[in-house]
Design a protein around this motif. Structure first.
Motif, mmCIF file in Angstrom:
data_model
loop_
_atom_site.group_PDB
_atom_site.id
_atom_site.type_symbol
_atom_site.label_atom_id
_atom_site.label_comp_id
_atom_site.label_asym_id
_atom_site.label_seq_id
_atom_site.Cartn_x
_atom_site.Cartn_y
_atom_site.Cartn_z
ATOM 1 N N TRP A 225 13.886 55.673 43.581
ATOM 2 C CA TRP A 225 12.830 55.419 44.555
ATOM 3 C C TRP A 225 11.812 54.471 43.915
ATOM 4 N N TYR A 226 10.679 54.991 43.444
ATOM 5 C CA TYR A 226 9.653 54.122 42.878
ATOM 6 C C TYR A 226 9.588 54.153 41.352
ATOM 7 N N GLY A 227 10.445 54.921 40.727
ATOM 8 C CA GLY A 227 10.613 54.866 39.286
ATOM 9 C C GLY A 227 9.357 55.074 38.468
ATOM 10 N N GLY A 228 8.509 56.032 38.868
ATOM 11 C CA GLY A 228 7.334 56.376 38.086
ATOM 12 C C GLY A 228 6.088 55.573 38.397
ATOM 13 N N ALA A 229 6.133 54.697 39.395
ATOM 14 C CA ALA A 229 4.972 53.856 39.714
ATOM 15 C C ALA A 229 3.926 54.580 40.553
ATOM 16 N N VAL A 230 4.284 55.729 41.121
ATOM 17 C CA VAL A 230 3.352 56.474 41.959
ATOM 18 C C VAL A 230 2.470 57.342 41.072
ATOM 19 N N HIS A 231 1.161 57.245 41.250
ATOM 20 C CA HIS A 231 0.210 57.976 40.416
ATOM 21 C C HIS A 231 0.014 59.400 40.937
ATOM 22 N N PRO A 232 -0.491 60.300 40.096
ATOM 23 C CA PRO A 232 -0.752 61.675 40.544
ATOM 24 C C PRO A 232 -1.754 61.750 41.691
ATOM 25 N N GLN A 233 -2.632 60.758 41.818
ATOM 26 C CA GLN A 233 -3.619 60.771 42.906
ATOM 27 C C GLN A 233 -3.114 60.046 44.149
ATOM 28 N N ASP A 234 -1.790 59.889 44.264
ATOM 29 C CA ASP A 234 -1.187 59.235 45.422
ATOM 30 C C ASP A 234 -0.364 60.227 46.239
#
Length: 369
Positions: A225-234
């Motif tokens: 999917w996004y391979g770790g680019a999504v932050h915890p605040q997303d």
């Protein structure tokens, strides 16, 4: 004496209460919307909705007519006046009679913010109607740790030059605090402005909506999917197979979810970024408003600045404990016990006030005796 204390507290909180009272302290309402349960039943992953997959103004739904007036009374349009006209730049949500919540990326190259304005209560930007309100931006507050390269902390607040009055067409969005289990909300929608090229005399920007699902952030961050680019605040929202998504021009657009027990909606996200539009395993990524609830409260003056202070660094283990710094004052109050805990200035004042009240109560009781 309890009445006196209450009057003192009211005097201190008066301006804030007066501001919120213009909208009766309510949020998340949709007075002009149809029955939400029936609307939710009509939408599904297999509904007749087209993806937001082009930058030429392709509409979200096949009809292209947009939502009916007042359907989403908290959604606003942020617009900039340039040499060649006034243009919609991004979306946002009204969360206070004088404050709009949106994303920071909208203002990366904003220039003179005095030439920007906000349209509230409209569903057709070419014909806002008498129920719409126009305000100029008085203050722009971008999150102090916003990183344009990674879209981390992608959130901003706009203070309007004058407060607005709530109506059937203008309502406040509800920003959830940490007590709300956002992942458990089932009925969610996103809204965005889309052009209607087949309308006369020319294209019109109208507000459109689509039902979406919240997608587990761990799944959204997986390698395919996004391979770790999504932050915890997303947050991620859409569908695994794509088909419905945010796209160009949707920055700051609200992601709202109906409360599981009540007939009102939570503003849980703001459209932040994504790869492509409406592709499989490429859902929209939204800034989680819940994560920034305290930051918002501090900016609005509802909490002291120290409430949003960064989390302290963990204490080192005994074997890693550094040497003492002779220049550091370990205990600022040596008369206190070893379990001394610092308190804020406001707490100290409140404590002294309560002590004075107790002394006055004891004095009055002594007089009566």
């Amino acid at each position: 004496m309890a009445l006196l204390a209450l009057l003192v507290l009211l005097a201190l909180a008066g301006p804030v209460w007066a501001t919120w009272d213009t909208c009766r302290g309510t949020c998340g309402l949709r007075p002009m919307a149809f029955d939400h349960s029936s609307v939710a039943a009509e939408y599904s992953q297999d509904s007749d909705y087209e993806p937001l997959d082009s930058s030429d103004g392709a509409s979200l739904d096949k009809g292209g007519a947009g939502v009916h007036p007042g359907a989403w009374p908290g959604v606003i349009s942020v617009q900039a006046t340039l040499e060649n006209g006034t243009w919609h730049m991004c979306s946002g949500a009204l969360i206070h009679p004088q404050w709009v919540l949106t994303v920071a990326q909208c203002f990366t190259r904003a220039g003179d913010i005095s030439r920007w304005e906000v349209v509230i209560g409209a569903t057709d930007l070419s014909q806002p109607g008498p129920e719409a309100e126009l305000r100029h931006i008085q203050t722009l507050l971008v999150h102090q740790y916003y990183d344009p390269a990674t879209a981390r902390n992608n959130i901003a607040l706009l203070e309007l030059d004058q407060p607005v009055e709530c109506s059937d067409y203008i309502q406040l969005g509800c920003v959830p605090d940490s007590s709300l289990a956002v992942p458990e909300l089932k009925t969610c929608y996103m809204a965005g402005w889309r052009a209607t090229p087949d309308s006369a005399p020319g294209p019109r920007l109208v507000l459109q909506e689509a039902k979406v699902r919240l997608i587990d952030v761990q799944l959204c961050n997986s390698s395919r999917w996004y391979g770790g680019a999504v932050h915890p605040q997303d947050l991620c929202a859409g569908y695994p197979r794509g088909g419905i998504d945010t796209c160009q021009g949707d920055s700051g657009g609200p992601l709202v979810c109906k409360d599981n027990a009540g007939d009102y909606f939570w503003l849980v996200g703001l459209a932040s970024w994504g790869k492509g539009c409406a592709g499989a395993k490429r859902p929209g990524v939204f800034t989680s408003t819940q994560h920034f609830h305290t930051w918002i409260q501090v900016q609005l003056g509802l909490l002291p600045p120290e409430a949003d202070a960064p989390a302290p660094e963990p204490f080192p283990s005994p074997e890693e404990e550094p040497e003492a710094d002779s220049g550091r004052e370990v205990n600022p109050n040596p008369d206190d016990s070893e379990d001394y805990t610092g308190v804020s200035f406001q707490q100290q004042i409140l404590g002294k006030f309560l002590n004075l009240l107790l002394e006055l109560l004891h004095f009055l009781k002594g007089d009566k005796a």
